[in-house]
Design a protein around this motif. Structure first.
Motif, PDB file in Angstrom:
ATOM      1  N   SER A 126       0.832  -1.204   0.000  1.00  0.00           N
ATOM      2  CA  SER A 126       0.000   0.000   0.000  1.00  0.00           C
ATOM      3  C   SER A 126       0.868   1.256   0.000  1.00  0.00           C
ATOM      4  CB  SER A 126      -0.920  -0.008   1.230  1.00  0.00           C
ATOM      5  OG  SER A 126      -1.677   1.185   1.295  1.00  0.00           O
ATOM      6  N   LYS A 127       1.939   1.242   0.789  1.00  0.00           N
ATOM      7  CA  LYS A 127       2.866   2.381   0.820  1.00  0.00           C
ATOM      8  C   LYS A 127       3.583   2.547  -0.525  1.00  0.00           C
ATOM      9  CE  LYS A 127       3.749   2.024   5.796  1.00  0.00           C
ATOM     10  NZ  LYS A 127       4.767   1.765   6.845  1.00  0.00           N
ATOM     11  N   LEU A 128       3.905   1.417  -1.153  1.00  0.00           N
ATOM     12  CA  LEU A 128       4.576   1.478  -2.454  1.00  0.00           C
ATOM     13  C   LEU A 128       3.664   2.118  -3.504  1.00  0.00           C
ATOM     14  CD1 LEU A 128       7.123   0.695  -4.059  1.00  0.00           C
ATOM     15  CD2 LEU A 128       6.000  -1.480  -4.597  1.00  0.00           C
ATOM     16  N   LEU A 129       2.380   1.796  -3.449  1.00  0.00           N
ATOM     17  CA  LEU A 129       1.429   2.410  -4.379  1.00  0.00           C
ATOM     18  C   LEU A 129       1.351   3.921  -4.155  1.00  0.00           C
ATOM     19  CD1 LEU A 129      -1.520  -0.192  -4.361  1.00  0.00           C
ATOM     20  CD2 LEU A 129       0.267   0.104  -6.092  1.00  0.00           C
ATOM     21  N   ASP A 130       1.450   4.335  -2.896  1.00  0.00           N
ATOM     22  CA  ASP A 130       1.470   5.776  -2.592  1.00  0.00           C
ATOM     23  C   ASP A 130       2.694   6.445  -3.232  1.00  0.00           C
ATOM     24  OD1 ASP A 130      -0.840   5.590  -1.102  1.00  0.00           O
ATOM     25  OD2 ASP A 130       0.191   5.442   0.824  1.00  0.00           O
ATOM     26  N   ILE A 131       3.837   5.754  -3.162  1.00  0.00           N
ATOM     27  CA  ILE A 131       5.057   6.291  -3.770  1.00  0.00           C
ATOM     28  C   ILE A 131       4.888   6.444  -5.279  1.00  0.00           C
ATOM     29  CG2 ILE A 131       7.481   5.789  -4.273  1.00  0.00           C
ATOM     30  CD1 ILE A 131       7.650   4.443  -1.523  1.00  0.00           C
ATOM     31  N   TYR A 132       4.313   5.421  -5.921  1.00  0.00           N
ATOM     32  CA  TYR A 132       4.083   5.494  -7.365  1.00  0.00           C
ATOM     33  C   TYR A 132       3.169   6.658  -7.713  1.00  0.00           C
ATOM     34  CZ  TYR A 132       6.096   0.795  -7.799  1.00  0.00           C
ATOM     35  OH  TYR A 132       6.936  -0.292  -7.782  1.00  0.00           O
ATOM     36  N   LYS A 133       2.155   6.879  -6.885  1.00  0.00           N
ATOM     37  CA  LYS A 133       1.232   8.004  -7.133  1.00  0.00           C
ATOM     38  C   LYS A 133       1.969   9.332  -7.001  1.00  0.00           C
ATOM     39  CE  LYS A 133      -0.938   9.814  -3.916  1.00  0.00           C
ATOM     40  NZ  LYS A 133      -1.713  10.186  -2.712  1.00  0.00           N
ATOM     41  N   ASN A 134       2.776   9.459  -5.944  1.00  0.00           N
ATOM     42  CA  ASN A 134       3.497  10.713  -5.710  1.00  0.00           C
ATOM     43  C   ASN A 134       4.520  11.002  -6.799  1.00  0.00           C
ATOM     44  OD1 ASN A 134       2.046  11.066  -3.331  1.00  0.00           O
ATOM     45  ND2 ASN A 134       3.609  10.096  -2.054  1.00  0.00           N
ATOM     46  N   LYS A 135       5.017   9.947  -7.450  1.00  0.00           N
ATOM     47  CA  LYS A 135       5.962  10.114  -8.551  1.00  0.00           C
ATOM     48  C   LYS A 135       5.257  10.226  -9.898  1.00  0.00           C
ATOM     49  CE  LYS A 135       9.966   7.757  -6.502  1.00  0.00           C
ATOM     50  NZ  LYS A 135      10.924   6.622  -6.648  1.00  0.00           N
ATOM     51  N   ASN A 136       3.933  10.288  -9.850  1.00  0.00           N
ATOM     52  CA  ASN A 136       3.107  10.387 -11.057  1.00  0.00           C
ATOM     53  C   ASN A 136       3.213   9.151 -11.955  1.00  0.00           C
ATOM     54  OD1 ASN A 136       2.110  13.020 -10.452  1.00  0.00           O
ATOM     55  ND2 ASN A 136       4.023  13.897 -11.204  1.00  0.00           N
ATOM     56  N   ASN A 137       3.588   8.017 -11.349  1.00  0.00           N
ATOM     57  CA  ASN A 137       3.607   6.769 -12.103  1.00  0.00           C
ATOM     58  C   ASN A 137       2.242   6.087 -12.090  1.00  0.00           C
ATOM     59  OD1 ASN A 137       6.356   6.989 -12.712  1.00  0.00           O
ATOM     60  ND2 ASN A 137       6.969   6.026 -10.801  1.00  0.00           N
ATOM     61  N   LEU A 138       1.372   6.572 -11.207  1.00  0.00           N
ATOM     62  CA  LEU A 138      -0.017   6.098 -11.134  1.00  0.00           C
ATOM     63  C   LEU A 138      -0.933   7.309 -11.082  1.00  0.00           C
ATOM     64  CD1 LEU A 138      -0.281   3.182  -8.497  1.00  0.00           C
ATOM     65  CD2 LEU A 138      -0.710   3.047 -10.952  1.00  0.00           C
ATOM     66  N   SER A 139      -1.998   7.270 -11.855  1.00  0.00           N
ATOM     67  CA  SER A 139      -2.979   8.356 -11.791  1.00  0.00           C
ATOM     68  C   SER A 139      -3.723   8.269 -10.459  1.00  0.00           C
ATOM     69  CB  SER A 139      -3.966   8.246 -12.944  1.00  0.00           C
ATOM     70  OG  SER A 139      -4.768   7.083 -12.801  1.00  0.00           O
ATOM     71  N   LEU A 140      -4.347   9.366 -10.058  1.00  0.00           N
ATOM     72  CA  LEU A 140      -5.098   9.375  -8.802  1.00  0.00           C
ATOM     73  C   LEU A 140      -6.216   8.341  -8.828  1.00  0.00           C
ATOM     74  CD1 LEU A 140      -5.370  13.222  -8.100  1.00  0.00           C
ATOM     75  CD2 LEU A 140      -3.968  11.554  -6.892  1.00  0.00           C
ATOM     76  N   ALA A 141      -6.892   8.242  -9.977  1.00  0.00           N
ATOM     77  CA  ALA A 141      -8.003   7.298 -10.104  1.00  0.00           C
ATOM     78  C   ALA A 141      -7.530   5.855 -10.000  1.00  0.00           C
ATOM     79  CB  ALA A 141      -8.729   7.517 -11.423  1.00  0.00           C
ATOM     80  N   LYS A 142      -6.424   5.537 -10.706  1.00  0.00           N
ATOM     81  CA  LYS A 142      -5.890   4.175 -10.679  1.00  0.00           C
ATOM     82  C   LYS A 142      -5.353   3.840  -9.292  1.00  0.00           C
ATOM     83  CE  LYS A 142      -5.700   1.645 -13.439  1.00  0.00           C
ATOM     84  NZ  LYS A 142      -6.599   0.526 -13.763  1.00  0.00           N
ATOM     85  N   HIS A 143      -4.707   4.806  -8.661  1.00  0.00           N
ATOM     86  CA  HIS A 143      -4.186   4.610  -7.318  1.00  0.00           C
ATOM     87  C   HIS A 143      -5.309   4.276  -6.352  1.00  0.00           C
ATOM     88  CE1 HIS A 143      -3.275   6.293  -3.260  1.00  0.00           C
ATOM     89  NE2 HIS A 143      -2.157   5.609  -3.425  1.00  0.00           N
TER      90      HIS A 143
END
Length: 215
Positions: free
Chosen positions: A133-150
């Motif tokens: 879950s924390k890793l997904l947050d990192i991907y979101k913060n790096k713009n590797n995941l969109s807010l919706a996908k996150h």
């Protein structure tokens, strides 16, 4: 030989030595930096692969699996570009690419069983899902995941965690029932019921499961 000429030769030798030393140092630093980058990509791939290994066993969906496996492939691809002659790295990349293709076809070579057999296994699995879950947050913060996908993946992760916990407690409750241990049986039933109450499951399903666990 004139003194000035000797001095000039010595100076030239010293200068050449300094130049070659500088070039050698720069090459060493570049190699060191490249090696560190390769190790970083490898470590990131290994970290993601550990989550993939867990999800293959407990997650019957493929969205999160495919997303993570894609990250692993991207990291190994980047590492391979830096070390194109590394046969082990190339082989690992091909293996991970093949696994990604399996997930895209919504298939796997691992039997799904969304439960653990004891508290230690459950705590370890829940801990891994928390790190994921924390890793997904990192991907979101790096713009590797969109807010919706996150948000979609995080919701799925929470649901998965709830199902895993409930199923694991029910499994242990059944085991203690077979051992004629009513105290431990009731404890695990109660724990399963509490997880259902706090979960984000559909209200109708939640009420149905709570009633079943209460009767």
């Amino acid at each position: 030989m004139p003194v000035t000429l000797i001095i000039s030769v010595i100076s030239a030798l010293i200068l050449s030595s300094m130049i070659f030393s500088g070039i050698s140092y720069s090459r060493q630093q570049a190699m060191k930096k490249r090696k560190a980058q390769i190790n970083k990509y490898r470590q990131q791939s290994d970290e993601v692969s550990s989550y993939v290994e867990l999800l293959q066993k407990i997650d019957n969906k493929y969205e999160l699996l495919s997303t993570l496996q894609g990250v692993s492939v991207n990291n190994l691809t980047a590492a391979t570009r830096l070390a194109p002659n590394d046969e082990l790295l190339t082989h690992n990349l091909q293996t991970q690419k093949s696994l990604l293709q399996l997930f895209k076809k919504e298939t796997r070579n691992v039997e799904i069983s969304c439960l653990t057999t004891n508290d230690n296994e459950l705590n370890q699995a829940i801990g891994q899902l928390g790190q994921l879950s924390k890793l997904l947050d990192i991907y979101k913060n790096k713009n590797n995941l969109s807010l919706a996908k996150h948000q979609e993946l995080q919701n799925h992760l929470q649901t998965l965690k709830a199902h895993l916990t409930i199923n694991s407690h029910l499994y242990q409750a059944d085991c203690f029932a077979e051992e004629d241990n009513p105290t431990m049986y009731q404890m695990h039933i109660k724990q399963a019921r509490e997880v259902v109450k706090k979960s984000a499951l559909d209200e109708s399903e939640k009420n149905k499961r709570i009633k079943k666990l209460t009767d």
